[in-house]
Motif scaffolding. Structure first.
Motif, mmCIF file in Angstrom:
data_model
loop_
_atom_site.group_PDB
_atom_site.id
_atom_site.type_symbol
_atom_site.label_atom_id
_atom_site.label_comp_id
_atom_site.label_asym_id
_atom_site.label_seq_id
_atom_site.Cartn_x
_atom_site.Cartn_y
_atom_site.Cartn_z
ATOM 1 N N ASN A 110 0.804 -1.233 0.000
ATOM 2 C CA ASN A 110 0.000 0.000 0.000
ATOM 3 C C ASN A 110 0.840 1.288 0.000
ATOM 4 O OD1 ASN A 110 -1.940 1.968 0.482
ATOM 5 N ND2 ASN A 110 -3.075 0.679 1.936
ATOM 6 N N LEU A 111 0.681 2.077 -1.047
ATOM 7 C CA LEU A 111 1.422 3.336 -1.179
ATOM 8 C C LEU A 111 1.215 4.262 0.015
ATOM 9 C CD1 LEU A 111 0.431 3.960 -4.880
ATOM 10 C CD2 LEU A 111 2.807 3.801 -4.084
ATOM 11 N N ARG A 112 0.023 4.233 0.570
ATOM 12 C CA ARG A 112 -0.302 5.180 1.652
ATOM 13 C C ARG A 112 0.267 4.760 3.004
ATOM 14 N NH1 ARG A 112 -6.449 7.109 -0.056
ATOM 15 N NH2 ARG A 112 -5.828 7.869 -2.129
ATOM 16 N N PHE A 113 1.064 3.679 3.027
ATOM 17 C CA PHE A 113 1.822 3.365 4.245
ATOM 18 C C PHE A 113 3.015 4.305 4.342
ATOM 19 C CE2 PHE A 113 0.520 -1.427 4.751
ATOM 20 C CZ PHE A 113 -0.787 -1.024 4.963
ATOM 21 N N ASN A 114 3.237 5.073 3.268
ATOM 22 C CA ASN A 114 4.334 6.036 3.245
ATOM 23 C C ASN A 114 3.752 7.450 3.221
ATOM 24 O OD1 ASN A 114 6.395 7.843 2.087
ATOM 25 N ND2 ASN A 114 7.582 5.965 1.939
ATOM 26 N N PRO A 115 4.165 8.319 4.156
ATOM 27 C CA PRO A 115 3.545 9.651 4.229
ATOM 28 C C PRO A 115 3.769 10.497 2.975
ATOM 29 C CG PRO A 115 5.442 9.501 5.721
ATOM 30 C CD PRO A 115 5.182 8.118 5.200
ATOM 31 N N GLY A 116 4.790 10.166 2.190
ATOM 32 C CA GLY A 116 5.074 10.950 0.993
ATOM 33 C C GLY A 116 3.969 10.876 -0.060
ATOM 34 N N GLU A 117 3.204 9.785 -0.067
ATOM 35 C CA GLU A 117 2.208 9.594 -1.122
ATOM 36 C C GLU A 117 1.179 10.723 -1.168
ATOM 37 O OE1 GLU A 117 1.764 8.077 -3.718
ATOM 38 O OE2 GLU A 117 -0.346 7.656 -4.095
ATOM 39 N N THR A 118 0.616 11.058 -0.018
ATOM 40 C CA THR A 118 -0.464 12.053 -0.020
ATOM 41 C C THR A 118 -0.051 13.361 0.644
ATOM 42 O OG1 THR A 118 -1.319 11.175 2.046
ATOM 43 C CG2 THR A 118 -2.270 10.268 0.032
ATOM 44 N N SER A 119 1.259 13.535 0.886
ATOM 45 C CA SER A 119 1.721 14.737 1.589
ATOM 46 C C SER A 119 1.262 16.014 0.884
ATOM 47 C CB SER A 119 3.246 14.722 1.669
ATOM 48 O OG SER A 119 3.693 15.936 2.234
ATOM 49 N N LYS A 120 0.955 17.031 1.685
ATOM 50 C CA LYS A 120 0.592 18.342 1.134
ATOM 51 C C LYS A 120 1.844 19.063 0.633
ATOM 52 C CE LYS A 120 -3.895 18.553 2.384
ATOM 53 N NZ LYS A 120 -4.090 17.201 1.816
ATOM 54 N N ASP A 121 2.992 18.591 1.114
ATOM 55 C CA ASP A 121 4.273 19.224 0.787
ATOM 56 C C ASP A 121 4.823 18.613 -0.505
ATOM 57 O OD1 ASP A 121 6.945 19.877 0.567
ATOM 58 O OD2 ASP A 121 7.311 19.784 2.738
ATOM 59 N N GLU A 122 4.917 19.431 -1.534
ATOM 60 C CA GLU A 122 5.309 18.913 -2.838
ATOM 61 C C GLU A 122 6.673 18.233 -2.811
ATOM 62 O OE1 GLU A 122 5.287 21.786 -6.060
ATOM 63 O OE2 GLU A 122 6.444 20.345 -7.270
ATOM 64 N N SER A 123 7.607 18.771 -2.015
ATOM 65 C CA SER A 123 8.946 18.177 -2.020
ATOM 66 C C SER A 123 8.925 16.787 -1.393
ATOM 67 C CB SER A 123 9.944 19.098 -1.307
ATOM 68 O OG SER A 123 9.579 19.241 0.039
ATOM 69 N N GLU A 124 8.040 16.567 -0.433
ATOM 70 C CA GLU A 124 7.914 15.215 0.156
ATOM 71 C C GLU A 124 7.325 14.243 -0.865
ATOM 72 O OE1 GLU A 124 5.781 15.155 3.895
ATOM 73 O OE2 GLU A 124 7.104 16.704 4.725
ATOM 74 N N ARG A 125 6.333 14.730 -1.617
ATOM 75 C CA ARG A 125 5.749 13.850 -2.640
ATOM 76 C C ARG A 125 6.789 13.528 -3.703
ATOM 77 N NH1 ARG A 125 1.454 17.667 -2.808
ATOM 78 N NH2 ARG A 125 2.033 18.166 -4.967
ATOM 79 N N ARG A 126 7.552 14.527 -4.084
ATOM 80 C CA ARG A 126 8.582 14.332 -5.108
ATOM 81 C C ARG A 126 9.626 13.322 -4.664
ATOM 82 N NH1 ARG A 126 8.097 17.197 -9.469
ATOM 83 N NH2 ARG A 126 9.796 16.602 -10.846
ATOM 84 N N ALA A 127 10.019 13.428 -3.397
ATOM 85 C CA ALA A 127 11.048 12.520 -2.887
ATOM 86 C C ALA A 127 10.545 11.072 -2.921
ATOM 87 C CB ALA A 127 11.440 12.918 -1.460
ATOM 88 N N PHE A 128 9.285 10.886 -2.538
ATOM 89 C CA PHE A 128 8.716 9.530 -2.558
ATOM 90 C C PHE A 128 8.587 9.045 -4.009
ATOM 91 C CE2 PHE A 128 4.772 6.768 -2.159
ATOM 92 C CZ PHE A 128 5.473 5.666 -1.703
ATOM 93 N N ALA A 129 8.125 9.912 -4.881
ATOM 94 C CA ALA A 129 7.991 9.547 -6.300
ATOM 95 C C ALA A 129 9.349 9.168 -6.874
ATOM 96 C CB ALA A 129 7.374 10.697 -7.086
ATOM 97 N N GLN A 130 10.388 9.872 -6.450
ATOM 98 C CA GLN A 130 11.747 9.587 -6.923
ATOM 99 C C GLN A 130 12.172 8.170 -6.523
ATOM 100 O OE1 GLN A 130 13.619 11.859 -8.881
ATOM 101 N NE2 GLN A 130 14.680 9.907 -9.202
ATOM 102 N N GLN A 131 11.842 7.792 -5.280
ATOM 103 C CA GLN A 131 12.175 6.430 -4.834
ATOM 104 C C GLN A 131 11.446 5.390 -5.675
ATOM 105 O OE1 GLN A 131 11.117 7.195 -0.553
ATOM 106 N NE2 GLN A 131 12.981 5.988 -0.197
ATOM 107 N N LEU A 132 10.178 5.661 -5.981
ATOM 108 C CA LEU A 132 9.410 4.722 -6.817
ATOM 109 C C LEU A 132 9.992 4.672 -8.230
ATOM 110 C CD1 LEU A 132 5.787 5.748 -5.734
ATOM 111 C CD2 LEU A 132 6.870 3.534 -5.286
ATOM 112 N N ALA A 133 10.338 5.840 -8.755
ATOM 113 C CA ALA A 133 10.819 5.922 -10.145
ATOM 114 C C ALA A 133 12.073 5.086 -10.346
ATOM 115 C CB ALA A 133 11.086 7.377 -10.523
ATOM 116 N N GLU A 134 12.857 4.930 -9.276
ATOM 117 C CA GLU A 134 14.089 4.159 -9.404
ATOM 118 C C GLU A 134 13.828 2.690 -9.731
ATOM 119 O OE1 GLU A 134 16.442 5.311 -5.966
ATOM 120 O OE2 GLU A 134 16.477 7.337 -6.877
#
Ligand code: ADP
Ligand code: MG
Length: 400
Positions: A115-139
């Motif tokens: 589940n993606l939402r076990f990680n706070p980055g998925e739905t974070s209001k803070d764009e940089s947190e979302r980006r960081a999580f997306a970066q980990q997935l993109a790898e």
């Protein structure tokens, strides 16, 4: 909209696929697997093309930390049954175990991450947190396919940011859903009727303003009907009522009249003594809700039989019907009649019929109707409503 072909040959490339596998669960058992089935077309196609497939999804609303009851593990098992082939599962989303599982994939293999939402980055209001999580997935991948139609209206890491980090395209489900919604917004065959119900009243009122410019008839049931009745001066006792929306609703009624759009409200409702499956209940006219035998504790839980018949009649005369939101509390048999009658009318009309909304889709299945009896059952309630409202959806914009 970029499609899967735009990604080029996929053999031996790792493709991350955002699905919407957010199925209803009761004690760990999937009660409606519609969203899993809707995801299969894209997965089969990518697997057939020899891609290594990494599926990602959310389930429910965990608050950024693991919670066993929101695990996607049962979804992987059900998907394997439906596909007739292995679906691997790893109980983390990003990290060493996930990375190893991705590394172990061969062409055609399917892996589901937790589940993606076990990680706070998925739905974070803070764009940089979302980006960081997306970066980990993109790898994990070489390309991204967005196929979670139910979430394309969300600006979330796996929907919006991830699509910007890899070559990306819309999956088959997203493409199919869009084609149907375009048909509804651009050139619906007339008469065009929209039936609205459900419980998220203020969410759904927004769509009405836009629909008034497009439809011939609006049928109002579910929880929101009581705000309409109250706006017309009727007492609604203890029924669902959004008082701060009364002026808005009055505005809609006036505008409908100006435009010649018919807003059909129920003439009768089923009121109950309490919100319970075995509560005493009776049918009353809409101007007699407060004089029912339950007095001020009466709760309206379904449209009445006369109203259901009138709605069905209207549907049978329509060339296009969009339905979102159950007419009543269909989960309780005593209050399921309105939803059943409306659903049956959709299956019997010769017109093009679309059912949108997670609970609406679950309702038609729970009441024994088959998906094939409808023109289209949308996997995304919120997303389809926002599209019909004319809003830009971030998850689609990013694939343009
Ligand atoms: P969808 O998921 O299809 O968009 P919603 O989530 O808005 O639909 O609403 C579904 C819920 O609305 C159902 O669980 C149903 O029990 C509830 N509902 C329908 N009519 C009423 C009513 N009169 N009062 C309270 N809840 C209602
Ligand atoms: Mg719902």
């Amino acid at each position: 909209m970029r499609n899967i072909e735009s990604l080029g040959p996929l053999r031996a490339r790792t493709v991350i696929v955002r699905c919407d596998l957010n199925v209803p669960l009761a004690d760990g058992v999937i009660t409606d697997d519609g969203r899993i089935r809707a995801s299969l077309a894209t997965i089969r196609e990518l697997s057939g093309a020899g891609a290594r497939i990494v599926l990602i999804s959310h389930l429910g609303r965990p608050q950024g930390a693991p919670e066993e009851r929101y695990s996607l593990r049962p979804v992987a098992a059900r998907m394997a049954e439906l596909l007739g082939s292995r679906v691997e599962f790893v109980d983390e989303t990003v990290g060493a175990a996930a990375s190893a599982a991705v590394g172990g994939l061969a062409g055609g293999d399917v892996l589901l991450l937790e589940n993606l939402r076990f990680n706070p980055g998925e739905t974070s209001k803070d764009e940089s947190e979302r980006r960081a999580f997306a970066q980990q997935l993109a790898e994990f991948g070489d390309a991204f396919v967005s196929d979670g139609f139910g979430v394309v209206h969300r600006r979330q890491a796996s929907v919006y940011e991830l699509a910007q980090l890899l070559p990306s395209a819309a999956g088959r489900l997203v493409a199919a859903e869009l084609e149907v919604l375009r048909r509804l917004t651009e050139h619906p065959e007339r008469p065009y009727t929209v039936a609205l119900g459900g419980s998220k009243v203020s969410d759904k009122l927004g769509v009405i303003a836009h629909l008034l410019e497009r439809v011939d008839t609006l049928l109002i049931g579910g929880g929101m009907l009581f705000t309409f009745l109250a706006a017309q001066g009727h007492g609604v006792a203890s029924s669902l009522l959004e008082e701060d929306q009364l002026d808005t609703v009055r505005g809609y009624l006036d505008e409908a009249e100006r435009r010649g759009v018919r807003i059909l409200l129920p003439s009768d409702v089923v009121v109950a003594e309490a919100f319970a499956p075995d509560a005493a209940h009776e049918v009353v006219a809409v101007d007699a809700i407060e004089s029912s035998r339950f007095g001020s504790s009466a709760i309206g839980l379904d449209i009445g039989p006369d109203s259901a018949a009138a709605f069905a009649e209207e549907i049978s005369r329509s060339a296009t019907v969009f339905w979102n939101g159950p007419m009543g509390v269909f989960e309780m048999e005593a209050f399921a009649n309105g939803t059943r009658v409306v659903a049956r009318a959709l299956t019997e009309t010769g017109g093009f019929t679309v059912v949108g909304g997670g609970d609406s889709a679950a309702a038609v299945r729970a009441l024994g109707f088959a998906d094939e009896q409808f023109g289209h059952i949308s996997t995304g309630g919120g997303a389809s409503l926002e599209f019909l409202e004319g809003k830009q959806l971030p998850g689609l914009e990013v694939l343009a």
